[in-house]
Design an enzyme around this catalytic site. Structure first.
Site, mmCIF file in Angstrom:
data_model
loop_
_atom_site.group_PDB
_atom_site.id
_atom_site.type_symbol
_atom_site.label_atom_id
_atom_site.label_comp_id
_atom_site.label_asym_id
_atom_site.label_seq_id
_atom_site.Cartn_x
_atom_site.Cartn_y
_atom_site.Cartn_z
ATOM 1 C CE LYS A 228 -4.290 -2.051 1.256
ATOM 2 N NZ LYS A 228 -5.272 -2.401 2.259
ATOM 3 N NE ARG A 268 -6.875 -8.932 0.570
ATOM 4 C CZ ARG A 268 -6.481 -8.129 -0.420
ATOM 5 N NH1 ARG A 268 -5.542 -7.229 -0.209
ATOM 6 N NH2 ARG A 268 -7.025 -8.242 -1.616
HETATM 7 N N1 PMM Z 1 -7.150 -4.267 0.852
HETATM 8 C C1 PMM Z 1 -7.485 -4.376 -0.446
HETATM 9 C C2 PMM Z 1 -8.437 -5.319 -0.883
HETATM 10 N N2 PMM Z 1 -9.025 -6.151 0.008
HETATM 11 N N3 PMM Z 1 -9.298 -6.905 2.219
HETATM 12 C C3 PMM Z 1 -8.996 -6.801 3.523
HETATM 13 N N4 PMM Z 1 -9.613 -7.612 4.408
HETATM 14 N N5 PMM Z 1 -8.097 -5.892 3.992
HETATM 15 C C4 PMM Z 1 -7.445 -5.036 3.156
HETATM 16 O O1 PMM Z 1 -6.647 -4.209 3.645
HETATM 17 C C5 PMM Z 1 -7.750 -5.101 1.765
HETATM 18 C C6 PMM Z 1 -8.701 -6.064 1.334
HETATM 19 C C7 PMM Z 1 -6.834 -3.471 -1.448
HETATM 20 O O2 PMM Z 1 -5.535 -3.888 -1.753
HETATM 21 P P1 PMM Z 1 -5.139 -4.678 -3.131
HETATM 22 O O3 PMM Z 1 -5.803 -3.939 -4.249
HETATM 23 O O4 PMM Z 1 -3.657 -4.628 -3.153
HETATM 24 O O5 PMM Z 1 -5.667 -6.073 -3.055
#
Ligand code: PMM
Length: 293
Positions: A228, A268
């Site tokens: 991020k 994650r």
């Molecule tokens: N961040 C993204 C997408 N899904 N789900 C959870 N539970 N927590 C998060 O911080 C989260 C998520 C966005 O990040 P990406 O586009 O790199 O997947």
């Protein structure tokens, strides 16, 4: 359904091993516009192959998402999200992978669970779709409820807090209360502070520093910091030898170790191998601290 030949896959970590350490959720974004994987895995076969690779790298869950949530992103239609996500969820589940589905729509969650998903990751914490919490209750599936204030088009305007840690804790407690009132069993709930969602960099760092406070809400906590924007300040701090190549994954790996050592339920991540090593390092240190040698 994918024509991909599924290789024999050793089952993901046995539950007993996973239970006492931080879990690794490998990110599989099946979006053409995913900013972090550049949309490379948007064909079904490539996505399934990548999901299997994430497991071989040490993922406990593969988190499949078909809707980008990056700041400013537009929503995708329900049929489009279904088309992207379901074949991948079905193929990976069939291969023995523990699949998590990253969706704000109850209809997608229901179809994914029917296809074998074992975890529903709702970044809106049940706010985007009023049918989500009743579905989670009825299906008795484990779920992640993330702190969220609005869709991607507007969320950065909503990063206004009195105290980010206390406000996020209050709003997360409202989500867990709503889930419990809908009939979700407490053992099925995992909370997530939603780093980068309606949070500026400083607010995301404050939440990351507040894992002990978040744990006081009484639920396991998932940390989603991987790649991020707020991590960038730990990469580009100047004065580095240009031959040293450091990127946001390096910082993400450090965050995984720190989050695991602060007792996070899971991380994650995009880069699974180093995160798997990081959470095992934290777990090994914890055992040593408890005198288990
Ligand atoms: N961040 C993204 C997408 N899904 N789900 C959870 N539970 N927590 C998060 O911080 C989260 C998520 C966005 O990040 P990406 O586009 O790199 O997947």
């Amino acid at each position: 359904m994918s024509a991909l030949m599924l290789p024999e896959l050793a089952p993901t970590m046995p539950a007993a091993d996973v239970a006492d350490r931080c879990r690794v959720l490998g990110i599989l974004n099946v979006t053409p516009d995913s900013f972090s994987d550049g949309g490379r895995f948007n064909s079904i076969d490539a996505a399934v192959a990548r999901g299997l690779e994430l497991v071989r790298h040490g993922a406990d869950f593969v988190d499949v998402g078909g809707e980008s949530t990056r700041p400013g992103a537009r929503r995708v239609s329900e049929p489009e999200e279904r088309r992207r996500v379901l074949p991948v969820v079905a193929a990976l589940s069939e291969a023995g992978v523990r699949v998590s589905v990253d969706t704000m729509r109850a209809s997608i969650a229901a179809a994914a669970v029917a296809a074998g998903a074992v975890l529903v990751n709702d970044v809106s914490g049940g706010l985007a779709d009023p049918a989500m919490l009743p579905f989670l209750a009825e299906s008795d599936v484990q779920c992640v409820l993330m702190h969220w204030r609005g869709h991607a088009e507007i969320m950065q305007d909503l990063a206004i807090y009195r105290s980010v840690v206390e406000d996020v804790c209050i709003e997360l407690a409202q989500r867990s209360d709503a889930a419990l009132a809908a009939g979700v069993r407490p053992e099925n709930i995992v909370l997530d502070p939603g780093l980068g969602f309606a949070k500026n960099s400083g607010q995301s760092w404050s939440l990351l520093a507040a894992l002990p406070r978040l744990h006081m809400l009484g639920f396991p906590v998932l940390v989603g910091a991987s790649r991020k924007r707020f991590l960038a300040e730990c990469v580009d701090y100047g004065g580095l030898d240009p031959s040293i190549s450091t990127d946001r994954d390096d910082v993400s790996n450090a965050v995984s170790a720190l989050a695991a050592s602060a007792g996070a339920w899971g991380v994650r991540v995009h880069s699974v191998g180093p995160a798997a090593a990081a959470v095992r390092t934290a777990s090994r240190l914890r055992a040593a601290a408890l005198g288990e040698d």
